[in-house]
Design an enzyme around this catalytic site. Structure first.
Site, PDB file in Angstrom:
ATOM      1  N   SER A  37     -11.268   0.820   3.136  1.00 20.48           N
ATOM      2  CA  SER A  37     -10.486   0.322   4.264  1.00 20.48           C
ATOM      3  C   SER A  37      -9.853   1.495   5.006  1.00 20.48           C
ATOM      4  O   SER A  37      -9.141   2.300   4.412  1.00 20.48           O
ATOM      5  CB  SER A  37      -9.392  -0.630   3.779  1.00 20.48           C
ATOM      6  OG  SER A  37      -9.959  -1.791   3.201  1.00 20.48           O
ATOM      7  N   ARG A  81       0.826  -1.223   0.000  1.00 18.52           N
ATOM      8  CA  ARG A  81       0.000   0.000   0.000  1.00 18.52           C
ATOM      9  C   ARG A  81       0.856   1.268   0.000  1.00 18.52           C
ATOM     10  O   ARG A  81       0.507   2.260   0.629  1.00 18.52           O
ATOM     11  CB  ARG A  81      -0.966   0.021   1.198  1.00 18.52           C
ATOM     12  CG  ARG A  81      -1.945  -1.133   1.226  1.00 18.52           C
ATOM     13  CD  ARG A  81      -2.888  -1.124   0.027  1.00 18.52           C
ATOM     14  NE  ARG A  81      -3.739  -2.304   0.060  1.00 18.52           N
ATOM     15  CZ  ARG A  81      -3.446  -3.466  -0.543  1.00 18.52           C
ATOM     16  NH1 ARG A  81      -2.334  -3.580  -1.254  1.00 18.52           N
ATOM     17  NH2 ARG A  81      -4.272  -4.479  -0.461  1.00 18.52           N
ATOM     18  N   GLU A 117      -5.012   4.151   6.404  1.00 15.34           N
ATOM     19  CA  GLU A 117      -4.978   3.991   4.945  1.00 15.34           C
ATOM     20  C   GLU A 117      -5.780   5.110   4.291  1.00 15.34           C
ATOM     21  O   GLU A 117      -5.422   5.617   3.233  1.00 15.34           O
ATOM     22  CB  GLU A 117      -5.526   2.636   4.522  1.00 15.34           C
ATOM     23  CG  GLU A 117      -5.418   2.355   3.033  1.00 15.34           C
ATOM     24  CD  GLU A 117      -5.705   0.914   2.668  1.00 15.34           C
ATOM     25  OE1 GLU A 117      -6.328   0.694   1.620  1.00 15.34           O
ATOM     26  OE2 GLU A 117      -5.297   0.005   3.408  1.00 15.34           O
TER      27      GLU A 117
END
Length: 297
Positions: free
Chosen positions: A221, A172, A291
């Site tokens: 998320s 990520r 995130e």
């Protein structure tokens, strides 16, 4: 003191003062952009970045799916890429995709063309540029697995083509700076039967709908998985499923999602997220990392 907005370069795109960003993000919260700029083409964006007043901050906004804009809005210029950056060009088993192309549109278009490798994008509610910048992924696949290069524009309008290695992908994350803008990216994919690829897309969408609050006002998320652990399991262990501050709630369906139940403010959602982080740290001994990208004042 001269207002910097009187010294902006003439562009083909559109400037909009005090634009409501709550209308541009999936959470449906947040204050205005001091100025919103929608460039028509890459050349238009180059002109703007090159000739704008040098001290004006610039923030890029994609589909607004994993963004939490704070209640006092964003200073300076918010750039939102539009149709001129959403092209999908197929050359054999390689495809060049504009940064503003919606992830789901990319997945469906490539399925029609019999190209496989980016099916996972069908379940990611964002744009291709954002997916590249954060090395988006799910169901065991990531952008880095099939990316060949990305064209990136810096804060002065200079464009550089960076390879997969240059981008320094990890989970990520890429090494791109906050002020670097992905313009387009090239991917090398596998060939397959369109019907079989579409069947996989259908299965992925069904799995997502069963497990995630896809119809709610959410930002996707909320926290990165602290590998090898999963964020949602830690949040559940810490007793945060259903936790609520005002109209901000930890989803009952998937507790790594925050929801705006209707009248939440950005501060409610951010404080709820921080409360979750504190509980997980206290009970599980793990520090969760956001995130969702938080922007503004």
């Amino acid at each position: 003191m001269t207002d910097w907005r009187t010294n902006l370069p003439a562009v083909k795109g559109r400037y909009q003062e005090n634009a409501l960003l709550s209308e541009q993000t999936w959470f449906r919260v947040g204050g205005p952009a001091e100025l919103l700029f929608r460039p028509q083409t890459a050349e238009d964006l180059v002109l703007f970045l090159r000739d704008k007043p040098g001290n004006v901050p610039v923030t890029l906004l994609g589909a607004g799916s994993n963004i939490l804009v704070r209640d006092n809005g964003i200073s300076g210029v918010v750039v939102r890429l539009g149709r001129g950056f959403a092209g999908i060009k197929i050359e054999g088993n390689k495809v060049i995709i504009g940064a503003a192309a919606l992830d789901r549109t990319v997945a469906l278009t490539l399925a029609d063309a019999g190209l496989s490798g980016l099916e996972f994008l069908v379940g990611i509610p964002g744009t291709l540029g954002g997916a590249v910048k954060m090395n988006a992924g799910c169901y065991g696949q990531e952008i880095k697995d099939v990316l060949v290069w990305a064209e990136v524009m810096d804060h002065q309008g200079r464009v550089t083509r960076l390879s997969q290695t240059d981008l320094g992908f990890t989970y990520r994350h890429s090494t791109l700076e906050a002020d670097q803008i992905v313009i387009a990216a090239c991917f090398e994919l596998d060939c397959g039967a369109p019907a079989e690829i579409h069947q996989r897309l259908t299965q992925l969408l069904a799995t997502r709908e069963q497990s995630q609050p896809v119809k709610g006002r959410t930002g996707g998320s909320t926290f990165k998985n602290p590998l090898p652990q999963k964020a949602w399991e830690l949040i559940d262990q810490a007793g945060c499923r259903g936790l609520q501050i005002g109209d901000a709630q930890v989803s009952e369906k998937h507790c790594n999602f925050l929801l705006n139940l209707g009248n939440a403010m950005a501060k409610d959602l951010e404080e709820l997220g921080e409360q979750v982080r504190r509980r997980v740290q206290a009970i599980c001994g793990v520090e969760l990392e956001w995130e969702v990208i938080r922007l503004g004042r």
